[in-house]
Design a protein around this motif. Structure first.
Motif, PDB file in Angstrom:
ATOM      1  N   GLU A  78       8.265   6.549 -11.498  1.00 43.87           N
ATOM      2  CA  GLU A  78       7.137   6.233 -10.615  1.00 43.87           C
ATOM      3  C   GLU A  78       6.072   7.327 -10.744  1.00 43.87           C
ATOM      4  OE1 GLU A  78       6.550   3.583  -8.739  1.00 43.87           O
ATOM      5  OE2 GLU A  78       8.450   2.586  -9.207  1.00 43.87           O
ATOM      6  N   PRO A  79       4.804   6.980 -10.519  1.00 38.15           N
ATOM      7  CA  PRO A  79       3.757   8.014 -10.603  1.00 38.15           C
ATOM      8  C   PRO A  79       3.922   9.071  -9.507  1.00 38.15           C
ATOM      9  CG  PRO A  79       2.850   5.899  -9.874  1.00 38.15           C
ATOM     10  CD  PRO A  79       4.269   5.653 -10.216  1.00 38.15           C
ATOM     11  N   SER A 110      -1.491   7.431   4.833  1.00 39.85           N
ATOM     12  CA  SER A 110      -1.337   5.971   4.958  1.00 39.85           C
ATOM     13  C   SER A 110      -2.357   5.209   4.099  1.00 39.85           C
ATOM     14  CB  SER A 110      -1.481   5.554   6.424  1.00 39.85           C
ATOM     15  OG  SER A 110      -2.806   5.833   6.848  1.00 39.85           O
ATOM     16  N   GLU A 111      -3.252   5.945   3.441  1.00 41.25           N
ATOM     17  CA  GLU A 111      -4.346   5.292   2.697  1.00 41.25           C
ATOM     18  C   GLU A 111      -4.105   5.257   1.193  1.00 41.25           C
ATOM     19  OE1 GLU A 111      -7.181   4.088   4.239  1.00 41.25           O
ATOM     20  OE2 GLU A 111      -6.146   4.563   6.115  1.00 41.25           O
ATOM     21  N   ILE A 112      -3.316   6.192   0.695  1.00 41.59           N
ATOM     22  CA  ILE A 112      -3.184   6.362  -0.755  1.00 41.59           C
ATOM     23  C   ILE A 112      -1.767   5.985  -1.177  1.00 41.59           C
ATOM     24  CG2 ILE A 112      -3.376   8.008  -2.675  1.00 41.59           C
ATOM     25  CD1 ILE A 112      -5.971   8.049  -1.283  1.00 41.59           C
ATOM     26  N   ALA A 113      -1.666   5.224  -2.258  1.00 34.35           N
ATOM     27  CA  ALA A 113      -0.349   4.906  -2.800  1.00 34.35           C
ATOM     28  C   ALA A 113      -0.501   4.556  -4.269  1.00 34.35           C
ATOM     29  CB  ALA A 113       0.279   3.734  -2.058  1.00 34.35           C
ATOM     30  N   ALA A 114       0.561   4.711  -5.015  1.00 34.28           N
ATOM     31  CA  ALA A 114       0.562   4.272  -6.412  1.00 34.28           C
ATOM     32  C   ALA A 114       1.978   3.836  -6.735  1.00 34.28           C
ATOM     33  CB  ALA A 114       0.138   5.425  -7.328  1.00 34.28           C
ATOM     34  N   PHE A 115       2.126   2.885  -7.620  1.00 36.28           N
ATOM     35  CA  PHE A 115       3.472   2.472  -8.027  1.00 36.28           C
ATOM     36  C   PHE A 115       3.428   2.001  -9.467  1.00 36.28           C
ATOM     37  CE2 PHE A 115       3.442  -2.251  -7.986  1.00 36.28           C
ATOM     38  CZ  PHE A 115       2.168  -2.465  -7.485  1.00 36.28           C
ATOM     39  N   ASN A 116       4.598   1.944 -10.081  1.00 32.09           N
ATOM     40  CA  ASN A 116       4.717   1.520 -11.467  1.00 32.09           C
ATOM     41  C   ASN A 116       4.848  -0.002 -11.494  1.00 32.09           C
ATOM     42  OD1 ASN A 116       5.601   0.862 -14.029  1.00 32.09           O
ATOM     43  ND2 ASN A 116       7.041   2.577 -14.205  1.00 32.09           N
ATOM     44  N   VAL A 151       1.098  -3.215  -2.721  1.00 35.21           N
ATOM     45  CA  VAL A 151       2.499  -2.804  -2.774  1.00 35.21           C
ATOM     46  C   VAL A 151       2.547  -1.274  -2.764  1.00 35.21           C
ATOM     47  CG1 VAL A 151       4.545  -2.729  -4.239  1.00 35.21           C
ATOM     48  CG2 VAL A 151       3.285  -4.869  -3.966  1.00 35.21           C
ATOM     49  N   GLY A 152       3.392  -0.717  -1.908  1.00 39.23           N
ATOM     50  CA  GLY A 152       3.522   0.737  -1.853  1.00 39.23           C
ATOM     51  C   GLY A 152       2.833   1.327  -0.646  1.00 39.23           C
ATOM     52  N   GLU A 200       5.605  -4.829   1.167  1.00 41.81           N
ATOM     53  CA  GLU A 200       6.852  -5.076   0.459  1.00 41.81           C
ATOM     54  C   GLU A 200       6.880  -4.369  -0.883  1.00 41.81           C
ATOM     55  OE1 GLU A 200       8.152  -9.281   2.061  1.00 41.81           O
ATOM     56  OE2 GLU A 200       9.245  -7.805   0.886  1.00 41.81           O
ATOM     57  N   LYS A 201       8.050  -3.990  -1.303  1.00 40.98           N
ATOM     58  CA  LYS A 201       8.193  -3.469  -2.653  1.00 40.98           C
ATOM     59  C   LYS A 201       9.603  -3.699  -3.167  1.00 40.98           C
ATOM     60  CE  LYS A 201       7.956   0.859  -0.201  1.00 40.98           C
ATOM     61  NZ  LYS A 201       7.465   2.201  -0.128  1.00 40.98           N
ATOM     62  N   ILE A 202       9.691  -3.882  -4.446  1.00 43.99           N
ATOM     63  CA  ILE A 202      10.995  -4.065  -5.093  1.00 43.99           C
ATOM     64  C   ILE A 202      11.032  -2.994  -6.156  1.00 43.99           C
ATOM     65  CG2 ILE A 202      12.423  -5.614  -6.448  1.00 43.99           C
ATOM     66  CD1 ILE A 202      10.736  -7.924  -5.405  1.00 43.99           C
ATOM     67  N   ARG A 203      11.585  -1.813  -5.841  1.00 40.97           N
ATOM     68  CA  ARG A 203      11.361  -0.716  -6.757  1.00 40.97           C
ATOM     69  C   ARG A 203      12.584   0.104  -7.124  1.00 40.97           C
ATOM     70  NH1 ARG A 203       6.589   2.269  -3.971  1.00 40.97           N
ATOM     71  NH2 ARG A 203       7.328   3.910  -5.344  1.00 40.97           N
ATOM     72  N   SER A 204      13.771  -0.341  -6.698  1.00 44.28           N
ATOM     73  CA  SER A 204      14.907   0.491  -7.065  1.00 44.28           C
ATOM     74  C   SER A 204      16.159  -0.365  -7.122  1.00 44.28           C
ATOM     75  CB  SER A 204      15.099   1.594  -6.023  1.00 44.28           C
ATOM     76  OG  SER A 204      15.494   1.001  -4.800  1.00 44.28           O
TER      77      SER A 204
END
Ligand code: PHB
Ligand code: FE
Length: 327
Positions: A189-190, A200-206, A161-162, A167-171
């Motif tokens: 969010e971080p 396109s390789e790095i992501a982070a999410f809460n 996710v991210g 897909e994401k459900i974040r807001s």
């Protein structure tokens, strides 16, 4: 017994307004409160709320891993392409009395019938995925339907996710408000600082914020996929609507609050353990058990699955153990 007829066998509405269904020698019929299941050697009654919550998950999860017990009598076994429908197969008393029955169907046939049954038997306002505290009741004579609720697709990322495209459900704009039970979960969010070229390789999410917006209960989503390793977090409230019989080891990480698990022998149902999980606790569920969880307050649980198609045969043949670690 195996059959290849994939048409749905149903009969017109009964005096309560509901269609009846047939799968081989099994017959399903609903009235205002109960589902009646019959097979050549027996009959069984289930409360319609319990039945629809289990049926919803069996449909949405495409029969899941291993066995999905609707209760101590009725259930399905996934053979990944074909599915057993059984009565009393994992119940010592039914087996001893020779009242048990099992038939095998192509997955599309049983899924087609189950989906039509779920659609016909779910009334307007009743959501079998929701906590009982957040839905209207399923009782009474036929009254409309709830197609939007029962055809929800579970959220499944293909990487994480991210990451771009997933897909994401974040807001709040997502249409998923923070659940009443998770009003205290921080939504920030971080911060991610990415070296140019790696966007396109790095992501982070809460993950906590993500889960706080889940509108369903006991319905694992897939937030990351690394080879066969699936992270399937979920939000839980009240009782897991199925008694899951594992065909592989699963790991549980309790992310918030509390769940009490009843763990039984997969085949006989005799009690094996009670697992009390508080936030931060980690447990491995063996491959030869069935289990059902009780969550008194909406909680967050990470279910970690090994999706390898080889596991059921390796474990059944004794080449792989039923537990993950030798202490
Ligand atoms: C499980 O059977 O392991 C299971 C199923 C659904 C959940 C959690 C755990 O939401
Ligand atoms: Fe399980």
């Amino acid at each position: 017994m195996s059959t290849t007829d994939t048409t749905v066998k149903s009969s017109p509405a009964n005096e309560h307004g509901y269609k009846s269904f047939e799968l081989g020698g099994f017959k399903f019929h609903r009235d205002e409160f109960f589902v009646h299941v019959t097979w050549p050697t027996g009959t069984h009654l289930m409360s319609v709320d319990t039945f629809l919550r289990a049926l919803q998950r069996d449909c949405a999860w495409n029969f899941f891993y291993g066995t999905v017990n609707f209760d101590h009598v009725i259930g399905t076994i996934n053979h990944y392409g074909n599915v057993d429908l059984f009565a009393g197969k994992f119940n010592d008393a039914y087996r001893t009395a020779e009242l048990d029955h099992l038939e095998n169907f192509p997955s599309e046939q049983i899924l087609g019938t189950f989906r039509e049954m779920l659609a016909d038997w779910t009334n307007a306002g009743y959501d079998p995925f929701a906590s009982p505290a957040e839905t209207a009741a399923p009782w009474g004579v036929k009254n409309g339907d709830n197609t939007a609720a029962i055809t929800r697709q579970r959220v499944a990322a293909t990487r994480m996710v991210g990451v771009k495209g997933d897909e994401k459900i974040r807001s709040d704009e997502s249409g998923y408000p923070v659940n009443r039970m998770f009003a205290d979960v921080p939504q920030d969010e971080p911060e991610v600082h990415i070296e140019p070229g790696f966007e396109s390789e790095i992501a982070a999410f809460n993950l906590f914020a993500y889960l706080s917006r889940s509108d369903v209960t006991w319905n694992p989503s897939v937030v990351s996929v690394v080879k066969e390793s699936l992270y399937c977090p979920t939000t839980e409230e009240y009782i897991l609507p199925v008694v899951h019989g594992n065909d592989r080891v699963e790991w549980f990480i309790q992310l918030s609050d509390f769940i009490s698990w009843d763990v039984q022998d997969r085949d006989s149902g005799s009690p094996r353990a009670k697992v009390i999980m508080k936030a931060g606790d980690v447990a491995a569920m063996p491959a030869d058990i069935r289990h059902q969880g009780y969550s008194p307050k909406r909680s967050m649980l990470l279910v970690w699955e090994n999706n390898s198609a080889d596991l059921p045969a390796l474990i059944a043949s004794g080449k792989a153990p039923t537990y993950p670690i030798n202490f």
